[in-house]
Design a protein around this motif. Structure first.
Motif, PDB file in Angstrom:
ATOM      1  N   SER A  83      -4.704  -7.389 -52.722  1.00  0.00           N
ATOM      2  CA  SER A  83      -5.084  -7.639 -51.333  1.00  0.00           C
ATOM      3  C   SER A  83      -5.513  -9.090 -51.099  1.00  0.00           C
ATOM      4  N   TRP A  84      -5.970  -9.771 -52.142  1.00  0.00           N
ATOM      5  CA  TRP A  84      -6.401 -11.164 -52.012  1.00  0.00           C
ATOM      6  C   TRP A  84      -5.275 -12.081 -51.544  1.00  0.00           C
ATOM      7  N   ILE A  85      -4.050 -11.623 -51.738  1.00  0.00           N
ATOM      8  CA  ILE A  85      -2.883 -12.434 -51.376  1.00  0.00           C
ATOM      9  C   ILE A  85      -2.868 -12.769 -49.886  1.00  0.00           C
ATOM     10  N   SER A  86      -3.477 -11.909 -49.080  1.00  0.00           N
ATOM     11  CA  SER A  86      -3.513 -12.158 -47.632  1.00  0.00           C
ATOM     12  C   SER A  86      -4.442 -13.318 -47.279  1.00  0.00           C
ATOM     13  N   LYS A  87      -5.255 -13.784 -48.232  1.00  0.00           N
ATOM     14  CA  LYS A  87      -6.197 -14.875 -47.987  1.00  0.00           C
ATOM     15  C   LYS A  87      -5.612 -16.245 -48.319  1.00  0.00           C
ATOM     16  N   VAL A  88      -4.380 -16.268 -48.842  1.00  0.00           N
ATOM     17  CA  VAL A  88      -3.755 -17.538 -49.201  1.00  0.00           C
ATOM     18  C   VAL A  88      -2.418 -17.667 -48.481  1.00  0.00           C
ATOM     19  N   LYS A  89      -1.936 -18.889 -48.388  1.00  0.00           N
ATOM     20  CA  LYS A  89      -0.615 -19.143 -47.804  1.00  0.00           C
ATOM     21  C   LYS A  89       0.407 -19.073 -48.927  1.00  0.00           C
ATOM     22  N   ASN A  90       1.294 -18.088 -48.869  1.00  0.00           N
ATOM     23  CA  ASN A  90       2.241 -17.838 -49.951  1.00  0.00           C
ATOM     24  C   ASN A  90       3.622 -18.412 -49.649  1.00  0.00           C
ATOM     25  N   PHE A  91       4.264 -18.925 -50.690  1.00  0.00           N
ATOM     26  CA  PHE A  91       5.693 -19.201 -50.577  1.00  0.00           C
ATOM     27  C   PHE A  91       6.342 -18.987 -51.937  1.00  0.00           C
ATOM     28  N   PHE A  92       7.651 -18.741 -51.903  1.00  0.00           N
ATOM     29  CA  PHE A  92       8.404 -18.435 -53.113  1.00  0.00           C
ATOM     30  C   PHE A  92       9.390 -19.541 -53.416  1.00  0.00           C
ATOM     31  N   LEU A 143       7.623 -17.461 -46.857  1.00  0.00           N
ATOM     32  CA  LEU A 143       8.484 -18.630 -46.912  1.00  0.00           C
ATOM     33  C   LEU A 143       9.183 -18.688 -48.262  1.00  0.00           C
ATOM     34  N   VAL A 144      10.475 -19.029 -48.260  1.00  0.00           N
ATOM     35  CA  VAL A 144      11.255 -19.173 -49.492  1.00  0.00           C
ATOM     36  C   VAL A 144      11.885 -20.555 -49.506  1.00  0.00           C
ATOM     37  N   ILE A 145      11.776 -21.254 -50.633  1.00  0.00           N
ATOM     38  CA  ILE A 145      12.480 -22.525 -50.769  1.00  0.00           C
ATOM     39  C   ILE A 145      13.348 -22.484 -52.024  1.00  0.00           C
ATOM     40  N   ASP A 146      14.488 -23.129 -51.950  1.00  0.00           N
ATOM     41  CA  ASP A 146      15.401 -23.222 -53.077  1.00  0.00           C
ATOM     42  C   ASP A 146      15.306 -24.652 -53.627  1.00  0.00           C
ATOM     43  N   SER A 147      15.002 -24.771 -54.921  1.00  0.00           N
ATOM     44  CA  SER A 147      14.802 -26.106 -55.485  1.00  0.00           C
ATOM     45  C   SER A 147      16.078 -26.940 -55.451  1.00  0.00           C
ATOM     46  N   GLY A 148      17.233 -26.281 -55.406  1.00  0.00           N
ATOM     47  CA  GLY A 148      18.488 -27.020 -55.270  1.00  0.00           C
ATOM     48  C   GLY A 148      18.572 -27.736 -53.941  1.00  0.00           C
ATOM     49  N   ASP A 149      18.061 -27.114 -52.883  1.00  0.00           N
ATOM     50  CA  ASP A 149      18.012 -27.754 -51.570  1.00  0.00           C
ATOM     51  C   ASP A 149      17.049 -28.941 -51.579  1.00  0.00           C
ATOM     52  N   LEU A 150      15.921 -28.761 -52.224  1.00  0.00           N
ATOM     53  CA  LEU A 150      14.907 -29.814 -52.269  1.00  0.00           C
ATOM     54  C   LEU A 150      15.452 -31.093 -52.905  1.00  0.00           C
ATOM     55  N   LEU A 151      16.226 -30.940 -53.969  1.00  0.00           N
ATOM     56  CA  LEU A 151      16.722 -32.108 -54.696  1.00  0.00           C
ATOM     57  C   LEU A 151      17.687 -32.959 -53.876  1.00  0.00           C
ATOM     58  N   LYS A 152      18.293 -32.360 -52.867  1.00  0.00           N
ATOM     59  CA  LYS A 152      19.253 -33.110 -52.053  1.00  0.00           C
ATOM     60  C   LYS A 152      18.578 -34.206 -51.240  1.00  0.00           C
ATOM     61  N   ASN A 153      17.350 -33.948 -50.822  1.00  0.00           N
ATOM     62  CA  ASN A 153      16.593 -34.927 -50.035  1.00  0.00           C
ATOM     63  C   ASN A 153      15.109 -34.591 -50.162  1.00  0.00           C
ATOM     64  N   PRO A 154      14.473 -34.940 -51.285  1.00  0.00           N
ATOM     65  CA  PRO A 154      13.086 -34.533 -51.543  1.00  0.00           C
ATOM     66  C   PRO A 154      12.106 -34.916 -50.441  1.00  0.00           C
ATOM     67  N   ARG A 155      12.194 -36.124 -49.925  1.00  0.00           N
ATOM     68  CA  ARG A 155      11.238 -36.563 -48.915  1.00  0.00           C
ATOM     69  C   ARG A 155      11.319 -35.704 -47.651  1.00  0.00           C
ATOM     70  N   ASN A 156      12.507 -35.550 -47.107  1.00  0.00           N
ATOM     71  CA  ASN A 156      12.670 -34.779 -45.885  1.00  0.00           C
ATOM     72  C   ASN A 156      12.304 -33.313 -46.105  1.00  0.00           C
ATOM     73  N   TYR A 207      17.713 -15.803 -51.232  1.00  0.00           N
ATOM     74  CA  TYR A 207      18.401 -17.004 -50.748  1.00  0.00           C
ATOM     75  C   TYR A 207      18.720 -16.902 -49.249  1.00  0.00           C
ATOM     76  N   LYS A 208      18.962 -15.686 -48.783  1.00  0.00           N
ATOM     77  CA  LYS A 208      19.257 -15.488 -47.358  1.00  0.00           C
ATOM     78  C   LYS A 208      18.092 -15.925 -46.473  1.00  0.00           C
ATOM     79  N   ASP A 209      16.860 -15.871 -47.021  1.00  0.00           N
ATOM     80  CA  ASP A 209      15.669 -16.184 -46.238  1.00  0.00           C
ATOM     81  C   ASP A 209      15.098 -17.562 -46.534  1.00  0.00           C
ATOM     82  N   ARG A 210      15.840 -18.391 -47.253  1.00  0.00           N
ATOM     83  CA  ARG A 210      15.326 -19.689 -47.656  1.00  0.00           C
ATOM     84  C   ARG A 210      15.139 -20.624 -46.458  1.00  0.00           C
TER      85      ARG A 210
END
Length: 257
Positions: free
Chosen positions: A102-111, A162-175, A251-254
């Motif tokens: 239940s503590w998970i509701s007290k933090v901002k989660n992403f995958f 929230l879901v992020i794919d590290s492959g997407d991040l590498l394409k433009n880390p700053r943005n 990946y569909k929800d990234r």
């Protein structure tokens, strides 16, 4: 109100340490690196007996706290002076069944996700380099636990994480990091893009059998931007086929930038 606690949930070899190093550069951020690791392994000692016996001799010093309630209090409670938020890097399989979530509701989660062809192959390489047996090691890949926790957090928080794919991040880390910070409710810093080699509080397992796991990212000064060719041995194919559906669903929800 500014986000107080951020929890990133990942599988091994998803580039989670690199992302943690990016957040480590923010002055008012405190890093909790795999805070449930010790608790998990010592509560599942029978399952992980072969893994535990090979831990470095100073392991207890690095992870002295195995009390679940105490750990969760730190992950959801007050912050040290001078810090405005925490960034928590978690491996999903560390959150073992039978303990309150239940503590998970007290933090901002992403995958954080990454193509299993890359995560499985990378994990096999570092395990092999460390002298580990693959049949005993592959249970730690964590993809099923990652997907199941994704669904559980959705049930707990009543919203899709929230879901992020590290492959997407590498394409433009700053943005990408700018957009991620906005989603997380914190301020982006240019410091997140580059960092000093080896200057980190993240445990690196230096001079131990686990050194291979973080050697490259500890010695890095930013995100790797060169794609690497993947040669997949036949013995990894069954694991990749098993985990690919979990990846494809998430990946569909990234986040798309």
């Amino acid at each position: 109100m500014k986000t107080k606690h951020i929890a990133m949930w990942a599988c091994p070899r998803t580039r989670s340490t690199a992302i943690t190093r990016a957040f480590e550069q923010i002055d008012d951020c405190i890093i909790y690196d795999e805070p449930l690791h010790h608790f998990c392994f010592f509560n599942m000692a029978n399952d992980y007996e072969n893994e535990i016996k090979d831990f470095p001799s100073d392991y207890l010093v690095k992870y002295p706290n195995t009390n679940y309630s105490s750990i969760i209090e730190k992950l959801t409670g007050d912050l040290p002076e001078g810090k405005s938020f925490s960034f928590q890097k978690h491996l999903s399989y560390h959150l073992i069944p039978g303990f309150d979530k239940s503590w998970i509701s007290k933090v901002k989660n992403f995958f954080l996700i990454r193509d299993p062809r890359e995560t499985v192959t990378s994990y096999w390489k570092v395990k092999k380099a460390g002298g580990f047996n693959w049949e005993e090691s592959k249970s730690f890949l964590g993809w099923e636990e990652q997907y199941n926790l994704f669904k559980q957090i959705q049930d707990i928080t009543k919203e899709k994480p929230l879901v992020i794919d590290s492959g997407d991040l590498l394409k433009n880390p700053r943005n990408y990091l700018k957009n991620l910070c906005e989603k997380l409710g914190i301020d982006f810093s240019e410091k997140m893009i580059r960092w000093e080699q080896k200057k980190t509080s993240i445990i690196s397992w230096e001079n131990s059998i686990y050194e291979q796991f973080s050697k490259n990212v500890i010695n890095s000064s930013g995100f790797f931007d060169k794609p690497q060719e993947i040669n997949i041995p036949d013995l990894l194919v069954p694991s990749i086929k098993k985990f690919m559906p979990f990846y494809e669903e998430m990946y569909k929800d990234r986040m798309i930038v």
